[in-house]
Design a protein around this motif. Structure first.
Motif, mmCIF file in Angstrom:
data_model
loop_
_atom_site.group_PDB
_atom_site.id
_atom_site.type_symbol
_atom_site.label_atom_id
_atom_site.label_comp_id
_atom_site.label_asym_id
_atom_site.label_seq_id
_atom_site.Cartn_x
_atom_site.Cartn_y
_atom_site.Cartn_z
ATOM 1 N N ARG A 1 0.810 -1.219 0.000
ATOM 2 C CA ARG A 1 0.000 0.000 0.000
ATOM 3 C C ARG A 1 0.839 1.263 0.000
ATOM 4 O O ARG A 1 0.586 2.208 0.738
ATOM 5 C CB ARG A 1 -0.947 0.039 1.224
ATOM 6 C CG ARG A 1 -1.798 -1.185 1.465
ATOM 7 C CD ARG A 1 -2.580 -1.649 0.293
ATOM 8 N NE ARG A 1 -3.493 -0.658 -0.282
ATOM 9 C CZ ARG A 1 -4.093 -0.815 -1.453
ATOM 10 N NH1 ARG A 1 -3.873 -1.890 -2.191
ATOM 11 N NH2 ARG A 1 -4.904 0.112 -1.919
ATOM 12 N N PRO B 1 3.308 3.876 -2.851
ATOM 13 C CA PRO B 1 3.776 4.055 -4.229
ATOM 14 C C PRO B 1 5.125 3.369 -4.411
ATOM 15 O O PRO B 1 5.880 3.231 -3.444
ATOM 16 C CB PRO B 1 3.948 5.574 -4.357
ATOM 17 C CG PRO B 1 3.212 6.164 -3.216
ATOM 18 C CD PRO B 1 3.207 5.148 -2.123
ATOM 19 N N LEU C 1 2.000 -3.930 5.019
ATOM 20 C CA LEU C 1 2.210 -5.146 4.235
ATOM 21 C C LEU C 1 1.115 -6.185 4.467
ATOM 22 O O LEU C 1 0.858 -6.568 5.607
ATOM 23 C CB LEU C 1 3.564 -5.772 4.589
ATOM 24 C CG LEU C 1 4.788 -5.218 3.872
ATOM 25 C CD1 LEU C 1 4.965 -3.740 4.107
ATOM 26 C CD2 LEU C 1 6.026 -5.972 4.290
ATOM 27 N N ARG D 1 3.709 -5.041 9.126
ATOM 28 C CA ARG D 1 2.565 -5.882 8.740
ATOM 29 C C ARG D 1 1.295 -5.085 8.910
ATOM 30 O O ARG D 1 1.149 -4.314 9.852
ATOM 31 C CB ARG D 1 2.493 -7.116 9.631
ATOM 32 C CG ARG D 1 3.689 -8.001 9.514
ATOM 33 C CD ARG D 1 3.558 -9.151 10.454
ATOM 34 N NE ARG D 1 2.564 -10.096 9.964
ATOM 35 C CZ ARG D 1 2.651 -11.398 10.135
ATOM 36 N NH1 ARG D 1 3.664 -11.895 10.796
ATOM 37 N NH2 ARG D 1 1.734 -12.200 9.669
ATOM 38 N N ARG D 2 0.372 -5.313 8.001
ATOM 39 C CA ARG D 2 -0.910 -4.617 8.085
ATOM 40 C C ARG D 2 -1.699 -5.142 9.272
ATOM 41 O O ARG D 2 -1.783 -6.346 9.495
ATOM 42 C CB ARG D 2 -1.685 -4.867 6.789
ATOM 43 C CG ARG D 2 -2.858 -3.957 6.621
ATOM 44 C CD ARG D 2 -3.634 -4.383 5.421
ATOM 45 N NE ARG D 2 -4.268 -5.686 5.646
ATOM 46 C CZ ARG D 2 -5.184 -6.197 4.833
ATOM 47 N NH1 ARG D 2 -5.541 -5.549 3.754
ATOM 48 N NH2 ARG D 2 -5.730 -7.366 5.096
ATOM 49 N N ASP E 1 -7.284 -2.968 8.769
ATOM 50 C CA ASP E 1 -6.757 -1.666 8.362
ATOM 51 C C ASP E 1 -6.681 -1.620 6.840
ATOM 52 O O ASP E 1 -5.877 -2.313 6.232
ATOM 53 C CB ASP E 1 -5.366 -1.487 8.983
ATOM 54 C CG ASP E 1 -4.749 -0.154 8.584
ATOM 55 O OD1 ASP E 1 -5.439 0.647 7.913
ATOM 56 O OD2 ASP E 1 -3.579 0.072 8.939
ATOM 57 N N LEU E 2 -7.516 -0.810 6.220
ATOM 58 C CA LEU E 2 -7.519 -0.762 4.764
ATOM 59 C C LEU E 2 -6.884 0.521 4.233
ATOM 60 O O LEU E 2 -6.969 0.818 3.045
ATOM 61 C CB LEU E 2 -8.950 -0.900 4.218
ATOM 62 C CG LEU E 2 -9.564 -2.304 4.380
ATOM 63 C CD1 LEU E 2 -10.994 -2.328 3.871
ATOM 64 C CD2 LEU E 2 -8.737 -3.348 3.642
ATOM 65 N N THR E 3 -6.279 1.294 5.122
ATOM 66 C CA THR E 3 -5.685 2.544 4.660
ATOM 67 C C THR E 3 -4.337 2.261 3.992
ATOM 68 O O THR E 3 -3.770 1.189 4.131
ATOM 69 C CB THR E 3 -5.471 3.509 5.840
ATOM 70 O OG1 THR E 3 -4.648 2.837 6.802
ATOM 71 C CG2 THR E 3 -6.783 3.912 6.454
ATOM 72 N N ASP E 4 -3.866 3.282 3.286
ATOM 73 C CA ASP E 4 -2.590 3.148 2.594
ATOM 74 C C ASP E 4 -1.451 3.624 3.485
ATOM 75 O O ASP E 4 -1.655 4.363 4.444
ATOM 76 C CB ASP E 4 -2.606 3.988 1.309
ATOM 77 C CG ASP E 4 -3.529 3.376 0.270
ATOM 78 O OD1 ASP E 4 -3.994 2.244 0.488
ATOM 79 O OD2 ASP E 4 -3.788 4.036 -0.745
ATOM 80 N N GLY E 5 -0.257 3.217 3.125
ATOM 81 C CA GLY E 5 0.929 3.719 3.801
ATOM 82 C C GLY E 5 1.244 5.122 3.315
ATOM 83 O O GLY E 5 0.538 5.672 2.468
ATOM 84 N N PRO E 6 2.303 5.741 3.860
ATOM 85 C CA PRO E 6 2.672 7.088 3.437
ATOM 86 C C PRO E 6 3.053 7.105 1.957
ATOM 87 O O PRO E 6 3.704 6.179 1.463
ATOM 88 C CB PRO E 6 3.870 7.429 4.320
ATOM 89 C CG PRO E 6 4.407 6.124 4.790
ATOM 90 C CD PRO E 6 3.231 5.204 4.875
ATOM 91 N N ALA E 7 2.631 8.165 1.252
ATOM 92 C CA ALA E 7 2.864 8.231 -0.189
ATOM 93 C C ALA E 7 4.256 8.774 -0.493
ATOM 94 O O ALA E 7 4.407 9.901 -0.942
ATOM 95 C CB ALA E 7 1.784 9.081 -0.847
#
Lengths: 549, 331
Positions: free
Chosen positions: A271, A273, A339, B71-72, B76-82
């Motif tokens: 999750r 880029p 992850l 690990r997620r 938690d369905l959010t994204d990591g930092p872009a």
């Protein structure tokens, strides 16, 4: 919902997969299943090789048969497994990823595929006339004196598969350049497409040289000419130059598509880029270019002048730079992410950790003084299995798990997938890690009989290889269970952003019901949730897509 | 918050460096080194092993940390930092491998040059052979010495310059599946190689049928031996013992059985061996008509020496059990 049911199975009957079908998705599956068929054959041969090597004496098969086994194992794994498996994903994914309805030349695509079974059957049939036994390199003069018909069939098979690979490459390049949806410029293209661009360039530049070498070898074999035969004044070194001008780049042909796969899998399942999009894209092209000027490092102990060895030592070491950039970027993509440790990501991380070892030993091999010691030993065998099994095969399984929901419309069984990963990882390291030590200590390669002092480590390798062989069972179970009672996958079970996830799973014959919209970059994870001015966020878009699917 | 972080980084960095330095010297992966050149190659390998260990710990460590720390969480369905990139970081990790391979390339070049890999006498003109006739170093002599099929000698090893000790020249013939060593000075023909310790040895090598590769693992040198072409290896063994001689290039079914030994012994021991071989040859000559070995075909040539090499008639049965599988004896 009705849409999903009408497109169930992608409107394809199972019999379509046995026809001259021009649908790139059918061709992709045809490539994939065919290559897996040959993987099992090549794997069975490898197990026989390892069984022979469980003891120092040639007691399981005769030395002649042993030479046939490893020659066929190498040839099958390279030309009928890894290379076509890369083409399988490229065929299936490239048109979907760039929003096209098919490849640029669909008929050519089908022709290229159907050359695979023809070449494969020719090669396997050589077992009936005495399979080739001069190694997959087939160096003359040995290849000219050890069994004529097996060798000739080997040459024919490689010419056919080489031609198929050139046809495929032309198709990929044209499709990528000409058939992207208008909004997608080359820098918003998924990295898998970049990887296939680099691969195709290599195929187009190097494969014809192999064809030239093989045709001349065939003349020497069948017509008694002496291009490479020293007894007639020919030069066997010329063959080695021509052969490695293709066969070194072939390593990158085998591994670059899977670099592309990793660049797709990591961002989705962590999750985040992809870290350094341009660095990854351009480093692929750099590897492709450098790959063309390193071939003589396979000939450091052969008839190569000293100064030339130094040139190739330098260029070979340089390959470490773009490769290093990729490895660092992939690690940075994982770092700080969220992850989801499913089979696809586990195999991708397994790829990173094993390919690293292959890369490190690769730099060592580039150093001529060290290479002279370990050339043609088990160190090299260990090294290239870390590159090609640890690299290509791990990433290939990652790709299978990642795109399985798209290809079948079902979810695979995660438990068996994880077991598959665990067994593969353990078996793989047990088989190939001890080989480095064996090689340095004095065990040369391609031998059916070896010094008894190497027996215990060889037994470790052999047991490891059995675990590796058994690991295919949970894989098959996971795949079959998924097909039989897997949950419906929906359009986008991974909430991924590349275009192939915008259509139904499996996609309809026309790929997309309407021209897909490029509403996010391929790896824009976590971006829209931060800036609200974009109107509709990616999350909302995804929710919408999920509803439709 | 920053200070403890950088201290941790520092400690980890020092630990990784120390482990790498230690392992780079203590990996124990290489066999005994029996020449100065072999020690040089080992030094190069140790350096590469040090760097490789450091990179291995760094990257595998990062992967393991990712597996544990990132690990997620369930649900938690959010994204990591872009984070899409970081130019200074990317420049840094482009520079590090570039610098590393630059250093390794220069070091390897040094070692290779020291080993005589770039010696024009060897890799250029086949002149090295003429040192045997260094009283008459004319062009004519060189041409004669080079022979018909040895346009350019390829190989590795310093050519022995006139001031140094006279090298022991041995002619090596590789054929399926044996090495045959001819000592032109004494006329000895042998299935195993004997050389005196600390004396330069020059091997002039040819293959009779297919490509073979002459490998001395304890000396870290290997050279393909080509039919129709001369190749050379020069070395000075500095450690007494019996070491394996291995064919490393696939040469046919019994490729794995194509090995023998090289005995490195004191000058006296070597002389005694020469003596015993010369006596044996003379007694043979009494029984049979003396023949010039070069007039014989390879098969007939091999036949005569097959027995002592342990490959008698039935190669198949002998190879796995016979004396050719002799292990190296480290003294």
């Amino acid at each position: 919902m009705s849409e999903a049911t009408t497109h169930h199975g992608g409107d394809r009957k199972w019999t379509d997969y046995f026809t001259f079908c021009t649908d790139h998705k059918v061709i992709g599956i045809q490539y994939l299943v065919t290559s897996f068929f040959f993987y099992f054959i090549g794997g069975a041969l490898a197990e026989m090789v390892r069984t022979e090597l469980a003891t120092p004496d040639p007691d399981f098969v005769s030395p002649e048969v042993y030479n046939q086994l490893f020659t066929m194992h190498g040839t099958i794994m390279i030309f009928l497994w890894i290379v076509p498996a890369g083409a399988a994903f490229a065929n299936y994914l490239i048109p979907l990823m760039i929003g096209a309805d098919d490849m640029a030349f669909p008929r050519l695509n089908a022709v290229a595929f159907w050359m695979q079974p023809v070449g494969g059957i020719l090669l396997i049939s050589s077992f009936f006339v005495g399979a080739p036994q001069a190694g997959w390199t087939s160096y003359p003069p040995l290849s000219l004196i050890s069994g004529k018909w097996g060798e000739e069939l080997w040459i024919l098979c490689l010419l056919i598969l080489g031609t198929a690979s050139i046809l495929g490459a032309i198709n990929f390049v044209t499709t990528i350049f000409k058939m992207r949806i208008p909004e997608m410029d080359i820098h918003s293209m998924p990295l898998f497409c970049w990887a296939m661009l680099a691969t195709s360039a290599l195929i187009l530049l190097s494969t014809p040289v192999l064809a030239a070498a093989l045709i001349l070898l065939s003349f020497d074999l069948m017509a008694g000419t002496a291009f490479f035969n020293p007894t007639g004044g020919g030069d066997p070194i010329v063959y080695q130059h021509l052969f490695w001008f293709y066969s070194h780049p072939a390593v990158y042909i085998m591994v670059l598509p899977f670099f592309g796969v990793i660049s797709e899998v990591l961002p989705v399942h962590s999750r985040k880029p992809i870290f350094g999009y341009r660095a990854i894209a351009y480093s692929g092209l750099a590897i492709s270019f450098l790959g063309l000027i390193v071939w003589a490092h396979h000939m450091f102990t052969s008839g190569t002048p000293g100064w030339l060895r130094m040139f190739f030592m330098a260029t070979t070491m340089l390959v470490a730079v773009p490769t290093g950039i990729k490895i660092f970027s992939w690690c940075a993509t994982l770092w700080g992410g969220k992850l989801q440790l499913n089979s696809a990501l586990l195999f991708a991380i397994g790829f990173l950790s094993s390919f690293l070892i292959g890369g490190l030993s690769g730099v060592m091999l580039a150093a001529a003084p060290f290479d002279i010691h370990v050339h043609d030993t088990y160190f090299v065998v260990g090294h290239f299995h870390y590159v090609l099994f640890g690299g290509s095969v791990f990433a290939l399984f990652s790709a299978v798990y990642h795109w399985y929901p798209k290809m079948t419309g079902k979810m695979y069984d995660e438990f068996w997938g994880k077991l598959h990963f665990a067994m593969t990882f353990v078996g793989f390291n047990m088989t190939f890690l001890p080989m480095h030590y064996l090689g340095m200590q004095g065990m040369n390669r391609r031998i059916a009989l070896y010094d008894p002092q190497f027996q215990s480590l060889n037994q470790v390798c052999t047991i490891g290889s059995y675990i590796l062989a058994l690991s295919t069972l949970p894989f098959l179970v996971s795949m079959v269970l998924g097909l039989v009672k897997g949950e419906a996958a929906g359009r986008n079970p991974w909430r991924a952003l590349t275009l192939e996830w915008q259509t139904t799973s499996p996609p309809s014959i026309e790929n997309f019901d309407e021209v897909p919209v490029l509403w996010a970059g391929p790896y824009d994870y976590g971006i829209d949730s931060e800036s609200e001015d974009a109107g509709e966020s990616v999350e909302e878009m995804l929710a919408e897509v999920a509803e439709v699917g | 918050m920053n200070i403890p972080n950088s201290i941790t980084t520092l400690i980890v960095g020092i630990a990784v460096t120390l482990i790498s330095l230690w392992y780079g010297q203590h990996h124990g992966l290489m066999p005994v080194a029996a020449s100065a050149d072999a020690n040089d190659v080992d030094e190069l390998f140790n350096l590469m092993m040090t760097i490789a260990t450091g990179l291995f710990i760094l990257i595998e460590g990062a992967l393991v940390i990712c597996l544990i720390r990132f690990r997620r969480k369930k649900g938690d369905l959010t994204d990591g930092p872009a984070i899409e990139g970081n130019v200074p970081l990317e420049i840094l990790w482009t520079a590090i491998p570039t610098l590393t391979v630059f250093i390794l390339a220069i070091y390897s070049f040094e070692i290779y040059n020291k080993m005589g890999g770039l010696d024009p006498m060897v890799s250029g003109s086949g002149m090295a052979m003429s040192h045997h006739h260094h009283h008459n170093p004319s062009t004519m002599e060189n041409m004669v010495a080079m022979g018909v099929d040895s346009q350019v000698a390829i190989g590795i090893g310093k050519s022995m310059s006139a001031g140094e000790q006279e090298p022991l020249v041995v002619e090596v013939n590789g054929l399926q599946y044996a090495w045959i060593f001819t000592y032109p000075d004494t006329g000895i023909i042998s299935g195993d190689l004997h050389v005196p310790v600390d004396r330069p040895v020059q091997l002039n090598m040819k293959a009779a049928d297919v490509i073979h590769a002459f490998w001395l693992p304890e000396l870290r040198i290997k050279q393909d031996v080509m039919p129709g072409q001369l190749s050379q290896l020069s070395f000075v063994a500095n450690r007494e013992g019996t070491y394996p001689v291995i064919c490393a290039e696939l040469c046919g079914s019994y490729h794995g059985g194509m090995k023998t030994t090289m005995t490195v012994e004191t000058a006296e021991g070597y002389d005694a061996w020469v003596q015993s071989r010369t006596v044996a040859m003379q007694s043979e000559e009494n029984q049979t008509v003396a023949v010039n070995p070069s007039d014989l075909s390879d098969a007939a040539f091999l036949q005569a020496y097959a027995e002592e090499m342990g490959i008698i008639k039935n190669t198949l049965d002998q190879i796995p059990h016979g004396p050719m599988t002799m292990m190296s004896i480290h003294q």
